[in-house]
Design a protein around this motif. Structure first.
Motif, PDB file in Angstrom:
ATOM      1  N   GLN A  52       0.825  -1.212   0.000  1.00 53.09           N
ATOM      2  CA  GLN A  52       0.000   0.000   0.000  1.00 53.09           C
ATOM      3  C   GLN A  52       0.859   1.262   0.000  1.00 53.09           C
ATOM      4  N   ASP A  53       2.055   1.208   0.586  1.00 51.26           N
ATOM      5  CA  ASP A  53       2.930   2.382   0.564  1.00 51.26           C
ATOM      6  C   ASP A  53       3.339   2.720  -0.871  1.00 51.26           C
ATOM      7  N   ILE A  54       3.707   1.688  -1.641  1.00 49.94           N
ATOM      8  CA  ILE A  54       4.075   1.917  -3.039  1.00 49.94           C
ATOM      9  C   ILE A  54       2.871   2.458  -3.814  1.00 49.94           C
ATOM     10  N   GLN A  55       1.702   1.899  -3.568  1.00 49.85           N
ATOM     11  CA  GLN A  55       0.491   2.380  -4.238  1.00 49.85           C
ATOM     12  C   GLN A  55       0.232   3.849  -3.897  1.00 49.85           C
ATOM     13  N   THR A  56       0.437   4.202  -2.623  1.00 56.37           N
ATOM     14  CA  THR A  56       0.208   5.587  -2.188  1.00 56.37           C
ATOM     15  C   THR A  56       1.168   6.538  -2.880  1.00 56.37           C
ATOM     16  N   TYR A  57       2.468   6.180  -2.909  1.00 53.85           N
ATOM     17  CA  TYR A  57       3.456   7.025  -3.576  1.00 53.85           C
ATOM     18  C   TYR A  57       3.138   7.155  -5.065  1.00 53.85           C
ATOM     19  N   THR A  58       2.661   6.070  -5.668  1.00 52.27           N
ATOM     20  CA  THR A  58       2.355   6.093  -7.104  1.00 52.27           C
ATOM     21  C   THR A  58       1.204   7.056  -7.403  1.00 52.27           C
ATOM     22  N   ILE A  59       0.134   6.961  -6.613  1.00 53.11           N
ATOM     23  CA  ILE A  59      -0.991   7.883  -6.825  1.00 53.11           C
ATOM     24  C   ILE A  59      -0.554   9.322  -6.543  1.00 53.11           C
ATOM     25  N   ALA A  60       0.355   9.502  -5.582  1.00 52.12           N
ATOM     26  CA  ALA A  60       0.856  10.854  -5.289  1.00 52.12           C
ATOM     27  C   ALA A  60       1.575  11.437  -6.505  1.00 52.12           C
ATOM     28  N   VAL A  61       2.349  10.605  -7.210  1.00 44.16           N
ATOM     29  CA  VAL A  61       3.030  11.084  -8.422  1.00 44.16           C
ATOM     30  C   VAL A  61       2.001  11.421  -9.502  1.00 44.16           C
ATOM     31  N   ILE A  62       0.998  10.561  -9.686  1.00 42.88           N
ATOM     32  CA  ILE A  62      -0.062  10.842 -10.674  1.00 42.88           C
ATOM     33  C   ILE A  62      -0.762  12.158 -10.335  1.00 42.88           C
ATOM     34  N   ASN A  63      -1.070  12.351  -9.057  1.00 42.05           N
ATOM     35  CA  ASN A  63      -1.725  13.595  -8.634  1.00 42.05           C
ATOM     36  C   ASN A  63      -0.845  14.803  -8.904  1.00 42.05           C
ATOM     37  N   ALA A  64       0.463  14.653  -8.638  1.00 46.74           N
ATOM     38  CA  ALA A  64       1.379  15.778  -8.859  1.00 46.74           C
ATOM     39  C   ALA A  64       1.431  16.141 -10.340  1.00 46.74           C
ATOM     40  N   LEU A  65       1.531  15.120 -11.214  1.00 46.61           N
ATOM     41  CA  LEU A  65       1.534  15.383 -12.657  1.00 46.61           C
ATOM     42  C   LEU A  65       0.229  16.044 -13.094  1.00 46.61           C
ATOM     43  N   PHE A  66      -0.850  15.577 -12.525  1.00 49.31           N
ATOM     44  CA  PHE A  66      -2.183  16.114 -12.828  1.00 49.31           C
ATOM     45  C   PHE A  66      -2.282  17.572 -12.366  1.00 49.31           C
ATOM     46  N   LEU A  67      -1.839  17.822 -11.127  1.00 43.71           N
ATOM     47  CA  LEU A  67      -1.998  19.142 -10.518  1.00 43.71           C
ATOM     48  C   LEU A  67      -1.179  20.204 -11.234  1.00 43.71           C
TER      49      LEU A  67
END
Length: 741
Positions: free
Chosen positions: A237-252
């Motif tokens: 879940q930590d890797i999943q969390t970091y991955t979504i954080a990167v997607i969000n950053a690219l999106f934002l």
């Protein structure tokens, strides 16, 4: 007399020596205090030394944070930040792999301290770490195959130190090269990579994107959503969390011109095709939201951010006015009319212009538009702009039966009782945008994501379709007229908010929840809440007095707790005789334990028989310094309660407690009764600076608070309380009397 406020009593450690107790004068320069400490251990060059907190942080004491030192703190004399940074700077360049690994491990830990970080950065330490990562160090690459675990640890500690140093905000993110970005991206793109390295790499990419628009462009060229998606399909879940954080950053951070609005998850133009193919929403739903693992707070926050950014894709349409002269946009309104009334588009020469206008006006009135002649004008209000028209068309095409039923139902009612579909859709779309905060940036501390919005590719439009049917149903239940439009919208908002608060897992669950929130049910809920509120506010004077009473209780509670604490400690000083109990049978042997008057040492020892009164300290052979106590455990957590058969003795289990000290040493107790058990566990917790939680403490607190409150209230009324109690009435000498009622 209490010590001066500027004097702090601490213990200072030095490897290989006994700790020193000393008083620190906060008015003195820190350098003078360090010099005094060094002289005590005959150490020269005091400028090469510094003080650290001897806890898990190991943060250096500086002039800025020295006021945080409290009485009883334990400090450590160590090498200065500058010298430590210099040593680590040299050690991480060692030719020995083992020495390099230990140095990087120490660097990763020390870099959390901003004082050390500043010194290491001054030595150009960031550049050294980035060079190590960029080159991968050729020797690392050669040894990677034969020393893969060592390589993973080396890289992991290197990246950890880098992340910790950059988190202090001392160095700008704009200074990093494309080679470094490519190297970090390569660790993310590899299918099999050490978990720690992958976590740090994802964290670095997220920080780069969020902190530099220039780096965003470079990272976006190296990382695509398609390369990130496999990390969401794992079990970490930590890797999943970091991955979504990167997607969000690219999106934002995506430039406005690169955003797309044709799909809720197409955040960047270059990612749109990949997202459509890879089904990001479905992967998140299956592998995260519906996973057997509970969702932690950080993951909930990232899902909330993704939800907000997804809905923000609607902002362009929400803020776009309809152009009444745009034929393509007008054709959408024609399509709504055609689907509702099953009419073919008439050729331009069919009938007179006036007749066609009259027919259009009649149909647009049935559709519930405000402007019957030119409905396009209704969509010039922003928000919701063209988004409302998009929703109406989606309902008409994908839920055609519901759309036709709503329109025909209302067109057959009296004019004043019809629910205007057009006006309702526009106002409902605006309301839903307000509820979901479309166009607003995500909050940094919010975790309020809704699982149901991850169950459909067009979740907002489906959300609208459910809510517009709810609005029509509520309108009928309220028997509303056109004058009641705003009242109906208020009820619908309440129904939606209450249903969302239950966090339904799917749109179907949301719809089912709304079915149970009819207008009648809303009235009942309002009545119940109103009655509760009236009960609470019916007597404002009494309420004010009650609040004052509670404030006074809270104010004097610390004094009462301190009084209880002193009583517990005094009882420990008196000591208690404990019976020794074997796991096989009860033995008539005793031992005694008591606390020294200065509360520093526990004295204990065996006794031949039960003592009469207190046992002197001198006769107790063993001692345990309070400072050595690590923890106090009770019940089944006690070492002597883990023995076979011990847990079967329920009455013994409820009286058992143990003191743990050093690594595996302990003192085991069986209290003679529940009262002594509470006295000792409370007293030991008080010694360790922990909260006293026994039932006797709660009872004593309530009793003493109640008594103190009554005394203070009597004092407010100026009622004199005598120092001595009144005399007890004498017993009557003659009992020969009759009470005549």
């Amino acid at each position: 007399m209490p010590p001066p406020a500027d004097i702090v009593k601490v213990a200072i450690e030095w490897p290989g020596a006994f700790p020193r107790l000393m008083e620190i004068d906060q008015k003195k320069p820190l350098s003078a205090i360090i010099k005094e400490v060094c002289e005590g251990w005959s150490l020269g060059n005091p400028e090469n030394y510094a003080l650290q907190n001897a806890d898990s942080t190991n943060f250096y004491i500086t002039e800025k944070n020295r006021n945080d030192i409290k009485n009883g703190s334990i400090l450590r004399l160590t090498t200065s930040p500058a010298q430590t940074a210099q040593q680590l700077h040299e050690r991480i360049q060692s030719s020995s792999m083992d020495a390099k690994l230990e140095a990087l491990k120490d660097l990763a830990s020390a870099s959390r301290d901003i004082t050390f970080a500043q010194e290491f950065i001054n030595l150009d330490g960031i550049s050294l770490l980035t060079q190590m990562v960029e080159s991968g160090t050729e020797r690392y690459q050669k040894l990677q195959k034969i020393m893969k675990p060592c390589f993973g640890d080396l890289l992991s500690f290197t990246l950890t130190a880098f992340v910790e140093l950059m988190d202090h905000g001392i160095v700008s993110w704009d200074t990093f090269s494309v080679a470094f970005i490519k190297k970090i991206a390569s660790y993310v793109n590899k299918s099999a990579m050490d978990t720690a390295v992958l976590q740090r790499s994802l964290a670095i990419l997220e920080s780069m994107v969020l902190n530099s628009q220039d780096l965003y462009q470079k990272v976006a060229q190296e990382i695509t959503i398609g390369q990130l998606i496999p990390h969401l399909q794992g079990t970490d879940q930590d890797i999943q969390t970091y991955t979504i954080a990167v997607i969000n950053a690219l999106f934002l951070k995506a430039p406005e011109e690169k955003r797309q609005v044709d799909s809720a998850f197409h955040c960047l133009t270059e990612m749109a095709h990949i997202l459509a193919q890879k089904q990001l929403r479905s992967i998140i739903l299956t592998n995260i939201i519906r996973s057997a693992r509970p969702i932690n707070d950080e993951m909930a926050h990232q899902l909330y951010v993704l939800q907000v950014l997804t809905f923000n894709l609607l902002e362009d349409r929400m803020m776009t006015k309809m152009d009444p002269q745009d034929q393509a946009q007008r054709d959408i309104i024609f399509e709504l009319r055609r689907i509702a009334f099953d009419v073919e588009c008439e050729p331009n020469n069919s009938g007179s212009i006036e007749k066609r206008k009259s027919m259009y006006t009649r149909d647009y009135k049935k559709l519930g538009f405000i402007n019957h002649v030119n409905p396009a004008v209704d969509f010039t209000q922003i928000p919701p702009g063209m988004l409302a028209l998009d929703n109406m068309l989606y309902l008409a095409k994908h839920h055609q039966d519901a759309y036709i039923r709503i329109v025909l139902e209302n067109s057959s009612r009296e004019d004043k009782h019809e629910c205007p579909f057009g006006r309702s859709s526009i106002e409902l779309t605006k309301m839903l945008c307000e509820i979901l905060k479309v166009g607003e940036l995500p909050s940094e501390n919010c975790h309020d994501f809704h699982p149901m919005f991850f169950t459909h590719d067009r979740s907002f439009k489906e959300f609208f379709c459910i809510c517009i049917q709810l609005l029509n149903k509520t309108w009928k239940e309220m028997r509303a007229t056109s004058e009641d439009f705003n009242k109906v919208m208020q009820v619908v908002r309440e129904q939606i908010m209450r249903a969302l608060a239950a966090k339904p897992n799917s749109l179907d669950q949301f719809k089912s929840r709304l079915q149970n929130l009819s207008y009648t049910e809303i009235l009942k809920i309002r009545q119940s809440e109103r009655m509760n509120q009236e009960d609470f506010q019916s007597r404002p004077i009494q309420l004010q007095l009650w609040n004052t009473f509670q404030e006074l209780r809270e104010k004097i509670q610390p004094e009462i707790m301190e009084l209880i604490k002193q009583q517990r400690l005094n009882r420990l000083c008196e000591g208690t005789c404990f019976r020794k109990i074997s796991c096989r049978r009860r033995q008539d042997k005793f031992w005694y334990c008591r606390l020294s008057p200065n509360h520093k040492v526990l004295h204990y020892g065996d006794l031949e028989e039960h003592p009469q009164g207190e046992v002197p300290h001198d006769s107790l052979q063993d001692k345990l310094p309070v400072a050595d106590i690590k923890a106090v455990v009770t019940g089944k957590d006690c070492p002597h309660m883990k023995e076979k058969g011990a847990l079967k003795q329920k009455e013994v289990l409820e009286l058992a407690f143990s003191i743990l000290y050093e690594s595996d040493e302990y003192l085991n107790f069986i209290a003679p009764d529940k009262h002594e058990y509470c006295v000792w566990t409370d007293g030991l917790n008080a010694l360790l600076g922990k909260e006293m939680t026994s039932e006797f403490t709660k009872s004593d607190l309530d009793t003493l608070l109640s008594m103190e409150m009554k005394l203070r209230l009597l004092d407010l009324e100026n009622i004199q309380i005598p120092e001595a109690p009144p005399p007890i009435p004498k017993e009557p000498s003659n009992y020969d009397f009759v009470y005549d009622n």
